[in-house]
Design an enzyme around this catalytic site. Structure first.
Site, mmCIF file in Angstrom:
data_model
loop_
_atom_site.group_PDB
_atom_site.id
_atom_site.type_symbol
_atom_site.label_atom_id
_atom_site.label_comp_id
_atom_site.label_asym_id
_atom_site.label_seq_id
_atom_site.Cartn_x
_atom_site.Cartn_y
_atom_site.Cartn_z
ATOM 1 C CB SER A 126 -1.551 -15.324 21.750
ATOM 2 O OG SER A 126 -2.261 -14.108 21.155
ATOM 3 C CG HIS A 159 -0.911 -10.167 23.742
ATOM 4 N ND1 HIS A 159 -2.022 -11.108 24.048
ATOM 5 C CD2 HIS A 159 -0.371 -10.782 22.642
ATOM 6 C CE1 HIS A 159 -2.034 -12.121 23.236
ATOM 7 N NE2 HIS A 159 -1.089 -11.794 22.482
ATOM 8 C CG ASP A 188 -4.072 -8.916 25.752
ATOM 9 O OD1 ASP A 188 -4.533 -8.734 24.656
ATOM 10 O OD2 ASP A 188 -3.793 -10.274 26.144
#
Length: 343
Positions: A190, A315, A285
Site C-alpha cells: 500500500s 485491500h 481494491d
C-alpha cells in the site's frame, strides 16, 4: 442489537470458506466482472460495522484500528524466525527497525528492506510483524523492516527521505548486518508500496546502485486518484477512495503537486533503470488499476515484471491471513519469487 450484529459478523469471518460462500449465495459483490471472495466480503462487512463508511476518524483512531486489525486477523511471526530490534539511519536521525531471519548467524545473506503500509500516517513494526516473518521464513532471506516517520507529525517528504537514508546505509555497509549488497530487494504494501516505487525513482535520481528486485503489494502510485477502479470501487470495503484522499491530505503539505514522481511514482522518468518487479493486486481494491498500471509501465520500459492477481480480494488481504487464506497464498508466491530473484 448492534453488539450482537458485530459478534455475528466477527464469527462469520472465522468460518470455513465454503460455509461463508454458502451464506453469501446470490449476494456477492461484483465489480467489472470480478466476483468478490466470500471471506473477503465477510471481513469487509465487519470493517463497515466497526469503522462506519463516511465517518472521518482521528489520527489516533486510525492508528488504533490498524493495530487491532493486525492483532485480530493476521498470523503471528513464525516461531522458526528470530527477531532482533535495531536502528537504521533516517534522514533526521536513527529510526527503529527490526531484523527477521531463520538463520540469524549466517553472513552474506540475501535481504529485503520492507516498508510497511498504513496510508503514510499509521502502521509500525508490530502491525506487519507476521507478514515480515512469513517472508523471512519462506524466502529464506533476511528481512529488515523500517519504521519511518509518519504524517501528519512528519509530512512529505519525511517518509521517502527516511527510506532513502536507510537504503543508502544498507548499501554503504552491508556487512554490518550480514548482508550481501548485490542480493538486496526492497518491498512494501500500500503506502509502503508507494514508498518502494518512490525509492526506485530516488535511487536513479541520486545515481545510486539499484537493488536486485522490488516487491509492490497493492501499491498506490498515482495520487491523482483518476483511474477507473477509483471510480468503480468508490464504495470499496476497507479503503474507499475517499479514505485514500484523507490519507493524502494528512501526508501532503498544502500546494504539493500530486503529479510529482516522489508522490506519484508511476510518472517517474526512470522506469527503465529499475529492477525486476513482483506486483500483487486485489480486484476489490481501488488500487487495482494503480498496480496494473505500474506493472505495464515497467514492462513497457523493458523491466521484467510478474503480476500476482487476486481479482476477488480486498485491500489489506495479505495482512488478514488468519481469516483470508489467499493472503497467505499471495505472500507465499511473493516469497518464492523473491527467493528466485535474489538467488
Amino acid at each position: 442489537m448492534g453488539k450482537l450484529k458485530l459478534m455475528a459478523a466477527a464469527m462469520l469471518t472465522s468460518l470455513p470458506g465454503p460455509l461463508v460462500a454458502a451464506w453469501y449465495t446470490g449476494r456477492r459483490r461484483v465489480v467489472d466482472g470480478r466476483v468478490i471472495d466470500a471471506k473477503a466480503q465477510a471481513l469487509g462487512e465487519l470493517f463497515n460495522l466497526v469503522r462506519v463508511p463516511g465517518v472521518v476518524p482521528t489520527i489516533e483512531e486510525s492508528r488504533a484500528s490498524l493495530r487491532l486489525m493486525a492483532e485480530k486477523f493476521d498470523l503471528p511471526c513464525p516461531p522458526s524466525v528470530t527477531k532482533r530490534d535495531i536502528t537504521l539511519p533516517g534522514a533526521e536521525g536513527p529510526r527503529p527497525a527490526r531484523i527477521y531471519d531463520r538463520r540469524p548467524e549466517a553472513r552474506d545473506r540475501a535481504a529485503l528492506l520492507f516498508i510497511h503500509g498504513g496510508g503514510w500516517v499509521q502502521g509500525d513494526l508490530e502491525t506487519h510483524d507476521g507478514l515480515c516473518g512469513q517472508i523471512a521464513e519462506e524466502a529464506d532471506i533476511r528481512v529488515i523492516a523500517l519504521d519511518y516517520r509518519l504524517a501528519p507529525e512528519h509530512p512529505f517528504p519525511a517518509g521517502p527521505d527516511d527510506v532513502l537514508a536507510a537504503y543508502r546505509a544498507l548499501r554503504a555497509d552491508p556487512g554490518l548486518l550480514g548482508l550481501d549488497a548485490e542480493r538486496l530487494a526492497v518491498g512494501g504494501d500500500s503506502a509502503g508500496g508507494n514508498l518502494t516505487a518512490v525509492l526506485m525513482h530516488d535511487i536513479a535520481e541520486a545515481g545510486l546502485a539499484m537493488p536486485r528486485a522490488q516487491l509492490l503489494i497493492y501499491p498506490g502510485v498515482d495520487a491523482t486518484l483518476s483511474s477507473r477502479s477509483m471510480e468503480t470501487l468508490r464504495d470499496a470495503y476497507v479503503l474507499p477512495p475517499a479514505r485514500i484522499d484523507w490519507y493524502l491530505h494528512q501526508y501532503l503539505p498544502d500546494g504539493t503537486d500530486r503529479g510529482d514522481p516522489r508522490v506519484s511514482p508511476l510518472r517517474s522518468p526512470h522506469l527503465a533503470a529499475q529492477p525486476a518487479a513482483c506486483v500483487i493486486v486485489a480486484g476489490h481494491d481501488p488500487l487495482w488499476d494503480d498496480g496494473l498500471a505500474q506493472a505495464e509501465a515497467l514492462r513497457d520500459a523493458g523491466v521484467p515484471v510478474e503480476v500476482l492477481r487476486y481479482p476477488g480480494q480486498i485491500h489489506v488481504f495479505v495482512s488478514a491471513r488468519r481469516v483470508i487464506p489467499q493472503g497467505f497464498d499471495a505472500i507465499s508466491r511473493a516469497s518464492a519469487w523473491l527467493k528466485a530473484a535474489l538467488g
